[in-house]
Write a protein that holds these residues in place. Structure first.
Motif, PDB file in Angstrom:
ATOM      1  N   HIS A  99       0.824  -1.215   0.000  1.00 15.26           N
ATOM      2  CA  HIS A  99       0.000   0.000   0.000  1.00 15.26           C
ATOM      3  C   HIS A  99       0.862   1.270   0.000  1.00 15.26           C
ATOM      4  O   HIS A  99       0.363   2.360   0.277  1.00 15.26           O
ATOM      5  N   ARG A 285       0.382   3.682  -7.309  1.00 19.39           N
ATOM      6  CA  ARG A 285       0.778   4.556  -6.200  1.00 19.39           C
ATOM      7  C   ARG A 285       2.159   5.181  -6.434  1.00 19.39           C
ATOM      8  O   ARG A 285       2.759   5.700  -5.498  1.00 19.39           O
ATOM      9  N   ARG A 339      -7.563   7.208   5.395  1.00 21.23           N
ATOM     10  CA  ARG A 339      -8.324   7.370   4.157  1.00 21.23           C
ATOM     11  C   ARG A 339      -7.563   6.831   2.954  1.00 21.23           C
ATOM     12  O   ARG A 339      -8.121   6.123   2.108  1.00 21.23           O
ATOM     13  N   TYR A 340      -6.263   7.139   2.884  1.00 24.99           N
ATOM     14  CA  TYR A 340      -5.516   6.863   1.655  1.00 24.99           C
ATOM     15  C   TYR A 340      -4.902   5.474   1.597  1.00 24.99           C
ATOM     16  O   TYR A 340      -4.417   5.069   0.542  1.00 24.99           O
ATOM     17  N   ASP A 342      -6.442   2.628   1.592  1.00 24.27           N
ATOM     18  CA  ASP A 342      -7.238   1.795   0.699  1.00 24.27           C
ATOM     19  C   ASP A 342      -7.887   2.562  -0.449  1.00 24.27           C
ATOM     20  O   ASP A 342      -8.452   1.941  -1.355  1.00 24.27           O
ATOM     21  N   HIS A 343      -7.841   3.881  -0.402  1.00 20.97           N
ATOM     22  CA  HIS A 343      -8.438   4.697  -1.463  1.00 20.97           C
ATOM     23  C   HIS A 343      -7.381   5.641  -2.027  1.00 20.97           C
ATOM     24  O   HIS A 343      -6.980   6.599  -1.371  1.00 20.97           O
ATOM     25  N   PRO A 345      -5.955   8.639  -3.812  1.00 23.08           N
ATOM     26  CA  PRO A 345      -6.542   9.946  -4.136  1.00 23.08           C
ATOM     27  C   PRO A 345      -6.585  10.173  -5.652  1.00 23.08           C
ATOM     28  O   PRO A 345      -5.704   9.785  -6.384  1.00 23.08           O
ATOM     29  N   ARG A 347      -9.121   8.980  -7.459  1.00 25.93           N
ATOM     30  CA  ARG A 347     -10.121   8.045  -7.967  1.00 25.93           C
ATOM     31  C   ARG A 347     -11.517   8.552  -7.646  1.00 25.93           C
ATOM     32  O   ARG A 347     -11.760   9.252  -6.666  1.00 25.93           O
ATOM     33  N   ASP A 348     -12.470   8.131  -8.460  1.00 24.04           N
ATOM     34  CA  ASP A 348     -13.858   8.550  -8.254  1.00 24.04           C
ATOM     35  C   ASP A 348     -14.401   8.055  -6.930  1.00 24.04           C
ATOM     36  O   ASP A 348     -15.317   8.659  -6.366  1.00 24.04           O
ATOM     37  N   ASP A 349     -13.866   6.941  -6.413  1.00 21.31           N
ATOM     38  CA  ASP A 349     -14.392   6.370  -5.177  1.00 21.31           C
ATOM     39  C   ASP A 349     -13.672   6.892  -3.933  1.00 21.31           C
ATOM     40  O   ASP A 349     -13.914   6.412  -2.832  1.00 21.31           O
ATOM     41  N   THR A 350     -12.772   7.886  -4.113  1.00 18.91           N
ATOM     42  CA  THR A 350     -12.090   8.449  -2.943  1.00 18.91           C
ATOM     43  C   THR A 350     -13.058   9.266  -2.111  1.00 18.91           C
ATOM     44  O   THR A 350     -13.776  10.116  -2.644  1.00 18.91           O
ATOM     45  N   PRO A 351     -13.131   9.041  -0.804  1.00 15.87           N
ATOM     46  CA  PRO A 351     -14.063   9.807   0.046  1.00 15.87           C
ATOM     47  C   PRO A 351     -13.765  11.292  -0.007  1.00 15.87           C
ATOM     48  O   PRO A 351     -12.619  11.705  -0.148  1.00 15.87           O
TER      49      PRO A 351
END
Length: 351
Positions: A99, A285, A339-340, A342-343, A345, A347-351
């Motif tokens: 990750h 990444r 936050r980052y 698993d998501h 930054p 991407r459309d699915d980033t909170p």
């Protein structure tokens, strides 16, 4: 008693062997350093070490004295021995890099048509300028701009159509010379840093005045987006700058633009893709930030041999810009790791 001691030793060694690897959040990678990592004239690593307080040295087998980290979990890696150091770190079983965000940094030559000395560019592609066919420019056929063209093609500015690479390649994909980065991540990094105030220098400011007719070259340092071209040979001059623009456009299918030129980015991105294919790292990444220490051609009225390798005060300014432009991205990732992790930054699915 001896049996008990032996059993305890075996259990202890098994526990050590099975210890969970350390999850590494962020790594900043520099290519070289002048002398010590701190306290003397800076190279590409020193500003990161001193300003980010990378005070703890992390011993890595096969790569002594190249890895550092700070209390926030930022790792710094200086590639004193090139890919050997990179491989030693990635393959060390003590670290979990699945990750990990990577920021590959470094100074570069810059196209004076798009940016100035001290500017910083986030890349969407790293383009390999090494593998090509070449003949002396004085002997090129009529209508050719230069004597460099892609292996598998028949002339400059043509993509390969023949997979025969000295008889060793059957897959056309192996002839591709553009390594795509995560464009959404690169755009996120750019948006986060586009207004970062970069430093300037009186000598660099004075030198900018010579670039009449090149408005971007005369600007104070700024942050932009654009591609980096890596080639082991140190080329210089307007004709080769034109080749670089053409080469980057060709391999990115007209989507990228040449901004920075250096001698190592292609090597490390090729290596990282090999690691990614084996599951050691996540290629989405990886980020590349290059800063300009000099121009890729001489200013108007100056001979090409008088300007090649003339990095002068621009080098120290480029070291400074690298850390200034890159630090906000690393700080954001570390501050909001929940936050980052698993998501990614951007991407459309980033909170």
């Amino acid at each position: 008693m001896k049996r008990l001691l032996l059993s305890a030793a075996l259990l202890l060694s098994a526990g050590v062997a099975q210890a969970a690897p350390i999850p590494v959040k962020v790594v900043v990678v520099a290519n070289w350093e002048n002398g010590a990592d701190t306290g003397d004239a800076p190279g590409e690593f020193q500003d990161w070490v001193e300003r980010e307080h990378l005070d703890e040295k992390v011993p890595v087998r096969g790569a002594p004295d190249v890895v550092r980290r700070n209390k926030d979990g930022l790792y710094g890696l200086v590639l004193r021995h090139g890919v050997t150091d990179l491989a030693a770190f990635v393959l060390d079983p003590r670290f979990d890099l699945t990750h990990t965000y990577w920021l590959f940094t470094g100074i570069s030559g810059v196209d004076p048509r798009v940016a100035s000395v001290g500017s910083a560019s986030w890349a969407r592609w790293v383009v390999d300028g090494d593998e090509a066919r070449e003949i002396d420019d004085r002997t090129v056929p009529a209508g050719w701009p230069y004597g460099l063209w892609a292996i598998g093609a028949t002339r400059p500015n043509q993509l390969p159509y023949d997979a025969n690479h000295f008889g060793s390649v059957t897959d056309m994909k192996q002839l591709d010379r553009a390594y795509p980065l995560n464009r959404r991540l690169a755009r996120w990094a750019f948006e986060l840093t586009r207004n970062v105030r970069l430093g300037d220098d009186d000598a660099v400011r004075k030198a900018r005045a010579r670039w009449t007719g090149f408005p971007e070259a005369q600007k104070p340092p700024f942050v932009l987006e654009g591609e980096t071209l890596g080639a082991l040979r140190y080329w210089h001059g307007e004709p080769r700058t034109q080749w670089a623009r053409d080469w980057v456009s060709l391999w990115t299918r007209g989507q990228g633009r040449f901004v920075m030129t250096n001698m190592e980015s292609q090597t490390y991105q090729k290596e990282m893709r090999a690691f990614a294919a084996q599951g050691f790292v996540d290629p989405d990444r990886i980020m590349v930030l290059r800063t300009a220490s000099n121009f890729s051609e001489p200013p108007p009225g100056v001979a090409v041999t008088a300007s090649i390798g003339d990095e002068g005060p621009g080098q120290v300014l480029a070291f400074d810009s690298n850390q200034r432009a890159g630090a906000p991205v690393l700080h954001e990732l570390l501050a909001h790791w929940d936050r980052y992790r698993d998501h990614i930054p951007g991407r459309d699915d980033t909170p």
